[in-house]
Design a protein around this motif. Structure first.
Motif, PDB file in Angstrom:
ATOM      1  N   GLN A  13     111.095  24.794  73.992  1.00 42.97           N
ATOM      2  CA  GLN A  13     111.726  25.811  74.829  1.00 42.97           C
ATOM      3  C   GLN A  13     110.869  27.069  74.896  1.00 42.97           C
ATOM      4  O   GLN A  13     110.077  27.343  73.988  1.00 42.97           O
ATOM      5  CB  GLN A  13     113.113  26.172  74.289  1.00 42.97           C
ATOM      6  CG  GLN A  13     114.134  25.048  74.333  1.00 42.97           C
ATOM      7  CD  GLN A  13     114.103  24.177  73.090  1.00 42.97           C
ATOM      8  OE1 GLN A  13     113.265  24.336  72.210  1.00 42.97           O
ATOM      9  NE2 GLN A  13     115.036  23.240  73.023  1.00 42.97           N
ATOM     10  N   ALA A  14     111.018  27.820  75.965  1.00 42.27           N
ATOM     11  CA  ALA A  14     110.314  29.085  76.086  1.00 42.27           C
ATOM     12  C   ALA A  14     110.594  29.960  74.873  1.00 42.27           C
ATOM     13  O   ALA A  14     111.731  30.067  74.416  1.00 42.27           O
ATOM     14  CB  ALA A  14     110.724  29.809  77.367  1.00 42.27           C
ATOM     15  N   GLY A  15     109.533  30.575  74.358  1.00 38.86           N
ATOM     16  CA  GLY A  15     109.637  31.374  73.153  1.00 38.86           C
ATOM     17  C   GLY A  15     109.351  30.614  71.880  1.00 38.86           C
ATOM     18  O   GLY A  15     109.197  31.233  70.820  1.00 38.86           O
ATOM     19  N   GLY A  16     109.256  29.303  71.961  1.00 39.30           N
ATOM     20  CA  GLY A  16     108.997  28.478  70.802  1.00 39.30           C
ATOM     21  C   GLY A  16     107.522  28.384  70.470  1.00 39.30           C
ATOM     22  O   GLY A  16     106.677  29.039  71.090  1.00 39.30           O
ATOM     23  N   SER A  17     107.211  27.524  69.490  1.00 41.29           N
ATOM     24  CA  SER A  17     105.853  27.392  68.989  1.00 41.29           C
ATOM     25  C   SER A  17     105.451  25.935  68.855  1.00 41.29           C
ATOM     26  O   SER A  17     106.290  25.053  68.635  1.00 41.29           O
ATOM     27  CB  SER A  17     105.711  28.064  67.618  1.00 41.29           C
ATOM     28  OG  SER A  17     105.966  29.454  67.684  1.00 41.29           O
ATOM     29  N   LEU A  18     104.157  25.683  68.985  1.00 43.58           N
ATOM     30  CA  LEU A  18     103.556  24.388  68.714  1.00 43.58           C
ATOM     31  C   LEU A  18     102.203  24.620  68.061  1.00 43.58           C
ATOM     32  O   LEU A  18     101.571  25.660  68.285  1.00 43.58           O
ATOM     33  CB  LEU A  18     103.360  23.565  69.986  1.00 43.58           C
ATOM     34  CG  LEU A  18     104.589  22.945  70.646  1.00 43.58           C
ATOM     35  CD1 LEU A  18     104.193  22.331  71.991  1.00 43.58           C
ATOM     36  CD2 LEU A  18     105.209  21.887  69.748  1.00 43.58           C
ATOM     37  N   ASP A  83     102.238  30.414  69.903  1.00 43.44           N
ATOM     38  CA  ASP A  83     103.510  31.093  69.689  1.00 43.44           C
ATOM     39  C   ASP A  83     103.968  31.759  70.982  1.00 43.44           C
ATOM     40  O   ASP A  83     103.182  31.985  71.901  1.00 43.44           O
ATOM     41  CB  ASP A  83     103.380  32.146  68.585  1.00 43.44           C
ATOM     42  CG  ASP A  83     103.011  31.568  67.239  1.00 43.44           C
ATOM     43  OD1 ASP A  83     102.180  32.194  66.534  1.00 43.44           O
ATOM     44  OD2 ASP A  83     103.539  30.503  66.873  1.00 43.44           O
ATOM     45  N   SER A  84     105.246  32.094  71.035  1.00 42.74           N
ATOM     46  CA  SER A  84     105.825  32.753  72.211  1.00 42.74           C
ATOM     47  C   SER A  84     105.464  32.018  73.491  1.00 42.74           C
ATOM     48  O   SER A  84     105.038  32.614  74.485  1.00 42.74           O
ATOM     49  CB  SER A  84     105.366  34.216  72.275  1.00 42.74           C
ATOM     50  OG  SER A  84     105.732  34.922  71.113  1.00 42.74           O
ATOM     51  N   LEU A  85     105.649  30.712  73.484  1.00 42.64           N
ATOM     52  CA  LEU A  85     105.246  29.880  74.609  1.00 42.64           C
ATOM     53  C   LEU A  85     106.047  30.208  75.864  1.00 42.64           C
ATOM     54  O   LEU A  85     107.237  30.531  75.800  1.00 42.64           O
ATOM     55  CB  LEU A  85     105.394  28.409  74.255  1.00 42.64           C
ATOM     56  CG  LEU A  85     104.274  27.860  73.366  1.00 42.64           C
ATOM     57  CD1 LEU A  85     104.707  26.560  72.707  1.00 42.64           C
ATOM     58  CD2 LEU A  85     103.007  27.647  74.186  1.00 42.64           C
TER      59      LEU A  85
END
Length: 121
Positions: A13-18, A83-85
């Protein structure tokens, strides 16, 4: 004679990280630089981040402050912490390494197979 294997992509989701990783194997004498590129449908491939053998880094303006590139020299591996995708980060991400192959005096570029990153709104 050099193979790059990528992993870590997925749906977030938007705001997530990978965290992406790319490991090189084969007849490697040295690696001058490691790069991450990305390409979205209908768009040109762009350089996202770069790290040199002396740990100098460079980032695309669109990801600066959100993405971090790092390396593990012992494992010939490069990482991309994202981060902050944002949805606009959705693309196939490819690692690239500038490798001097054992027994040569030249540097060649090698590419990973690509890993999909999808960021939902």
């Amino acid at each position: 004679q050099v193979q790059l294997v990528e992993s870590g992509g997925g749906l977030v989701q938007a705001g997530g990280s990978l965290r992406l990783s790319c490991a090189a194997s084969g007849s490697i004498f040295s690696i001058n630089a490691m790069n991450w590129y990305r390409q979205a449908p209908g768009k040109q491939r762009e350089l996202v981040a770069r790290i040199t053998s002396d740990d100098r880094t460079n980032y695309a303006d669109s990801v600066k402050g959100r993405f971090t590139i790092s390396r593990d020299n012992a494992k010939n591996t490069v990482f991309l912490q994202m981060d902050s995708l944002k949805p606009e980060d959705t693309a196939v991400y490819h690692c690239n390494m500038e490798v001097r192959v054992t027994g040569t005096f030249l540097t060649y570029s090698y590419w990973g197979q690509g890993t999909q990153v999808t960021v939902s709104s």
